[in-house]
Motif scaffolding. Structure first.
Motif, mmCIF file in Angstrom:
data_model
loop_
_atom_site.group_PDB
_atom_site.id
_atom_site.type_symbol
_atom_site.label_atom_id
_atom_site.label_comp_id
_atom_site.label_asym_id
_atom_site.label_seq_id
_atom_site.Cartn_x
_atom_site.Cartn_y
_atom_site.Cartn_z
ATOM 1 N N ILE A 116 38.335 47.847 52.050
ATOM 2 C CA ILE A 116 37.725 49.124 51.672
ATOM 3 C C ILE A 116 36.586 48.811 50.713
ATOM 4 O O ILE A 116 36.812 48.238 49.635
ATOM 5 C CB ILE A 116 38.746 50.067 51.017
ATOM 6 N N ARG A 117 35.383 49.157 51.096
ATOM 7 C CA ARG A 117 34.214 48.790 50.303
ATOM 8 C C ARG A 117 34.189 49.516 48.970
ATOM 9 O O ARG A 117 33.919 48.914 47.928
ATOM 10 C CB ARG A 117 32.935 49.071 51.084
ATOM 11 N N LYS A 118 34.506 50.816 48.982
ATOM 12 C CA LYS A 118 34.461 51.612 47.766
ATOM 13 C C LYS A 118 35.659 52.551 47.740
ATOM 14 O O LYS A 118 35.843 53.345 48.664
ATOM 15 C CB LYS A 118 33.155 52.412 47.699
ATOM 16 N N GLN A 172 37.830 44.986 42.262
ATOM 17 C CA GLN A 172 37.086 45.030 41.012
ATOM 18 C C GLN A 172 36.880 46.486 40.645
ATOM 19 O O GLN A 172 36.440 47.277 41.482
ATOM 20 C CB GLN A 172 35.729 44.334 41.139
ATOM 21 N N VAL A 173 37.221 46.831 39.398
ATOM 22 C CA VAL A 173 37.066 48.205 38.925
ATOM 23 C C VAL A 173 36.117 48.187 37.727
ATOM 24 O O VAL A 173 36.523 47.799 36.622
ATOM 25 C CB VAL A 173 38.410 48.837 38.538
ATOM 26 N N PRO A 174 34.850 48.574 37.900
ATOM 27 C CA PRO A 174 33.917 48.603 36.764
ATOM 28 C C PRO A 174 34.279 49.717 35.781
ATOM 29 O O PRO A 174 34.864 50.748 36.147
ATOM 30 C CB PRO A 174 32.554 48.863 37.423
ATOM 31 N N MET A 175 33.934 49.489 34.524
ATOM 32 C CA MET A 175 34.123 50.452 33.427
ATOM 33 C C MET A 175 35.588 50.868 33.254
ATOM 34 O O MET A 175 35.901 51.989 32.880
ATOM 35 C CB MET A 175 33.235 51.686 33.627
ATOM 36 N N PHE A 176 36.497 49.950 33.558
ATOM 37 C CA PHE A 176 37.929 50.199 33.410
ATOM 38 C C PHE A 176 38.586 48.931 32.878
ATOM 39 O O PHE A 176 38.243 47.821 33.308
ATOM 40 C CB PHE A 176 38.550 50.588 34.752
ATOM 41 N N THR A 177 39.503 49.087 31.927
ATOM 42 C CA THR A 177 40.282 47.960 31.433
ATOM 43 C C THR A 177 41.759 48.277 31.602
ATOM 44 O O THR A 177 42.227 49.330 31.156
ATOM 45 C CB THR A 177 39.973 47.666 29.949
ATOM 46 N N ALA A 178 42.478 47.369 32.228
ATOM 47 C CA ALA A 178 43.908 47.575 32.433
ATOM 48 C C ALA A 178 44.673 47.539 31.120
ATOM 49 O O ALA A 178 45.740 48.144 30.991
ATOM 50 C CB ALA A 178 44.447 46.513 33.390
ATOM 51 N N SER A 179 44.149 46.837 30.127
ATOM 52 C CA SER A 179 44.810 46.760 28.826
ATOM 53 C C SER A 179 44.529 47.975 27.960
ATOM 54 O O SER A 179 45.257 48.236 26.996
ATOM 55 C CB SER A 179 44.354 45.500 28.089
ATOM 56 N N GLY A 180 43.467 48.714 28.270
ATOM 57 C CA GLY A 180 43.048 49.816 27.415
ATOM 58 C C GLY A 180 42.153 49.383 26.269
ATOM 59 O O GLY A 180 41.839 50.191 25.385
ATOM 60 N N LEU A 181 41.708 48.122 26.272
ATOM 61 C CA LEU A 181 40.852 47.617 25.190
ATOM 62 C C LEU A 181 39.494 48.311 25.224
ATOM 63 O O LEU A 181 38.880 48.451 26.282
ATOM 64 C CB LEU A 181 40.685 46.108 25.321
ATOM 65 N N ARG A 182 39.026 48.708 24.057
ATOM 66 C CA ARG A 182 37.741 49.368 23.931
ATOM 67 C C ARG A 182 36.995 48.829 22.714
ATOM 68 O O ARG A 182 37.609 48.437 21.711
ATOM 69 C CB ARG A 182 37.911 50.893 23.788
ATOM 70 N N VAL A 193 45.046 54.702 40.517
ATOM 71 C CA VAL A 193 45.593 55.394 39.355
ATOM 72 C C VAL A 193 44.532 55.650 38.291
ATOM 73 O O VAL A 193 44.721 56.477 37.406
ATOM 74 C CB VAL A 193 46.770 54.575 38.772
ATOM 75 N N PHE A 194 43.396 54.949 38.344
ATOM 76 C CA PHE A 194 42.365 55.112 37.318
ATOM 77 C C PHE A 194 41.639 56.450 37.476
ATOM 78 O O PHE A 194 41.890 57.202 38.426
ATOM 79 C CB PHE A 194 41.375 53.944 37.360
ATOM 80 N N GLY A 195 40.745 56.753 36.559
ATOM 81 C CA GLY A 195 40.094 58.055 36.486
ATOM 82 C C GLY A 195 39.320 58.441 37.736
ATOM 83 O O GLY A 195 38.810 57.578 38.465
ATOM 84 N N GLY A 196 39.227 59.732 37.961
ATOM 85 C CA GLY A 196 38.574 60.235 39.161
ATOM 86 C C GLY A 196 37.081 59.976 39.205
ATOM 87 O O GLY A 196 36.478 59.971 40.280
ATOM 88 N N LYS A 197 36.446 59.760 38.044
ATOM 89 C CA LYS A 197 35.012 59.478 38.017
ATOM 90 C C LYS A 197 34.696 58.001 38.243
ATOM 91 O O LYS A 197 33.539 57.633 38.360
ATOM 92 C CB LYS A 197 34.421 59.937 36.688
ATOM 93 N N MET A 198 35.731 57.162 38.282
ATOM 94 C CA MET A 198 35.534 55.729 38.506
ATOM 95 C C MET A 198 35.772 55.391 39.975
ATOM 96 O O MET A 198 36.241 56.221 40.760
ATOM 97 C CB MET A 198 36.488 54.916 37.624
ATOM 98 N N PHE A 199 35.464 54.157 40.321
ATOM 99 C CA PHE A 199 35.698 53.681 41.678
ATOM 100 C C PHE A 199 35.875 52.172 41.646
ATOM 101 O O PHE A 199 35.375 51.480 40.756
ATOM 102 C CB PHE A 199 34.544 54.075 42.611
ATOM 103 N N ALA A 200 36.606 51.680 42.616
ATOM 104 C CA ALA A 200 36.832 50.250 42.770
ATOM 105 C C ALA A 200 35.952 49.716 43.886
ATOM 106 O O ALA A 200 35.648 50.422 44.855
ATOM 107 C CB ALA A 200 38.297 49.961 43.072
ATOM 108 N N LEU A 201 35.550 48.458 43.753
ATOM 109 C CA LEU A 201 34.691 47.815 44.742
ATOM 110 C C LEU A 201 35.408 46.612 45.354
ATOM 111 O O LEU A 201 36.211 45.949 44.698
ATOM 112 C CB LEU A 201 33.383 47.355 44.098
ATOM 113 N N GLY A 202 35.094 46.357 46.614
ATOM 114 C CA GLY A 202 35.615 45.163 47.280
ATOM 115 C C GLY A 202 37.125 45.117 47.357
ATOM 116 O O GLY A 202 37.725 44.060 47.132
ATOM 117 N N VAL A 203 37.753 46.253 47.673
ATOM 118 C CA VAL A 203 39.216 46.291 47.753
ATOM 119 C C VAL A 203 39.667 45.618 49.049
ATOM 120 O O VAL A 203 39.198 45.961 50.140
ATOM 121 C CB VAL A 203 39.736 47.739 47.686
#
Length: 438
Positions: A360-362, A397-407, A315-325
């Motif tokens: 899924i690695r990436k 693990q999703v780098p550069m993403f926060t589930a809370s929306g904290l910035r 569901v996160f942004g298209g420019k992001m990616f998750a690792l070690g799924v």
């Protein structure tokens, strides 16, 4: 209420008093006899670390071959008492060369009495920092012959630390390159039904910092929390800028944070320790952005076959990616053979845990992946209980993403010398207890 200790005792395993200190006159000097008779001789030491005998409560902890017992006559803070014991033991170890046992206590009676007078006043805990206490209690402890840990040297030029102003940072630090690293690490916890409705969801997060700054800098951190933004707009007499705001729950801070300024201005201001430390912890219960949605379909075809279909959407942004799924899909204990088809990654059956592990690695954002599996079961003549379907579990693990929306809105560093600093900010969201019923 805070800890108000009436007395503290150090006992060996036989119950003999090694050393004790009375801080109040509301308990008698023979209270240790009650502890020895009602707790030690009845062999109930391991049942509960808090016992009440008459009008007094005994809070005790075993360290090596020594029992440390705190006696209180009022409703004291038990967590504060045990934290005091743990920090006091660390203080004694720093003086004794890393050892704390019966021999170390017998060899350092005078030093322990002096320390007990400094770290507790009228039953209330005081400063327990070894770096600060060693500035004015310079007597060295008798080191154990079995200890190889070198004794710590006093910290020079720490006038502010002696006064208690900044006990977590020493003066005179100097770096060629002044840098601040800030990491926001979140764990998202989820329980979702098989139809996709959220049953329980929350985020626990922490802000980790690593500071390499010269001098005595003052840092100010601004977040997009709702209360902080409203307070800032109130102080500046202008409306809050548009953008997502979040409500932080159960916030706890490092001791370096100026709580007075936080209560009045709702900004996180602090003089940071040198090196790595945890600035704050928080929890979010509303407005959580789920990084993944899982749609499972499991069909039992008689007693010998089972079909498993799992669709995972990012569901996160298209420019992001998750690792070690990793997706763990439970199957019956009677599984004999499995066949897989996956659109991404690899899957295999793990007989030890009775589940299909799909890795899924990436995993790019705004995409989906599916897994289809045919499971053959072993037939049994004996009547078995119906298979209870455990939930599907996820790791990621999703780098550069926060589930809370904290910035982080800003991170300001001020120091009297006016040097320039380089700030680095990272975000990462991990799976906590991420479960989907099937």
């Amino acid at each position: 209420m805070p800890l108000a200790a009436s007395a503290i005792y150090f006992l060996n395993l036989r119950g003999d008093v090694l050393i004790n200190r009375l801080y109040r006159d509301d308990v008698g000097g023979n209270m240790v006899d009650a502890f020895r008779q009602h707790i030690m001789q009845t062999k109930e030491l391991g049942t509960c670390p808090v016992r009440q005998i008459g009008d007094c409560s005994f809070l005790y902890m075993r360290i090596s071959n020594v029992y440390i017992v705190i006696v209180v006559s009022s409703n004291a803070n038990v967590a504060c008492a045990f934290k005091f014991v743990v920090e006091a033991v660390q203080l004694f170890k720093s003086y004794f060369g890393g050892a704390f046992d019966e021999d170390a206590i017998r060899n350092n009676f005078v030093l322990i009495y002096e320390l007990l007078d400094e770290i507790m006043d009228f039953g209330y805990p005081q400063n327990l920092s070894p770096e600060i206490l060693k500035l004015y209690i310079t007597q060295g402890g008798v080191r154990s012959p079995f200890s190889s840990k070198p004794s710590e040297k006093p910290v020079p030029n720490a006038t502010l630390q002696v006064t208690g102003a900044v006990g977590w940072r020493r003066e005179g630090l100097a770096y060629k390159k002044n840098e601040v690293f800030l990491d926001i690490v979140e764990s998202v916890n989820l329980l979702m039904s098989s139809k996709g409705s959220v049953l329980r969801c929350d985020v626990t997060g922490k802000i980790l910092m690593k500071c390499f700054l010269s001098g005595m800098p003052d840092l100010k951190l601004g977040l997009n929390d709702k209360i902080g933004l409203e307070k800032e707009s109130e102080l500046k007499s202008r409306p809050t800028k548009s953008g997502k705001t979040i409500e932080l729950d159960d916030v706890t801070f490092h001791q370096c944070v100026n709580l007075t300024r936080f209560n009045s201005e709702k900004t996180v201001s602090f003089v940071p320790p040198d090196g790595e430390f945890e600035l704050m912890k928080y929890r979010i219960t509303e407005g959580v952005n789920l990084p993944f949605r899982v749609l499972p379909t499991i069909k039992e075809l008689g007693r010998t076959r089972m079909e498993v279909n799992v669709k995972v959407k990012s569901v996160f942004g298209g420019k992001m990616f998750a690792l070690g799924v990793v997706v763990k899909v439970p199957v019956s204990k009677q599984t004999a053979k499995t066949n897989f088809q996956v659109t991404s990654g690899r899957a295999k059956y793990n007989a030890a845990t009775d589940c299909i592990i799909w890795k899924i690695r990436k995993f790019p954002g705004q995409t989906e992946a599916t897994m289809s599996a045919e499971v053959e079961l072993i037939t049994s003549m004996t009547e078995k209980k119906p298979w209870t379907r455990p939930p599907i579990q996820m790791e990621f693990q999703v780098p550069m993403f926060t589930a809370s929306g904290l910035r982080v809105r800003f991170l300001k560093v001020w120091e009297k010398s006016g040097y320039n600093t380089v700030e680095w900010v990272r975000y990462i969201t991990k799976a906590g207890s991420y479960e989907i019923r099937c």
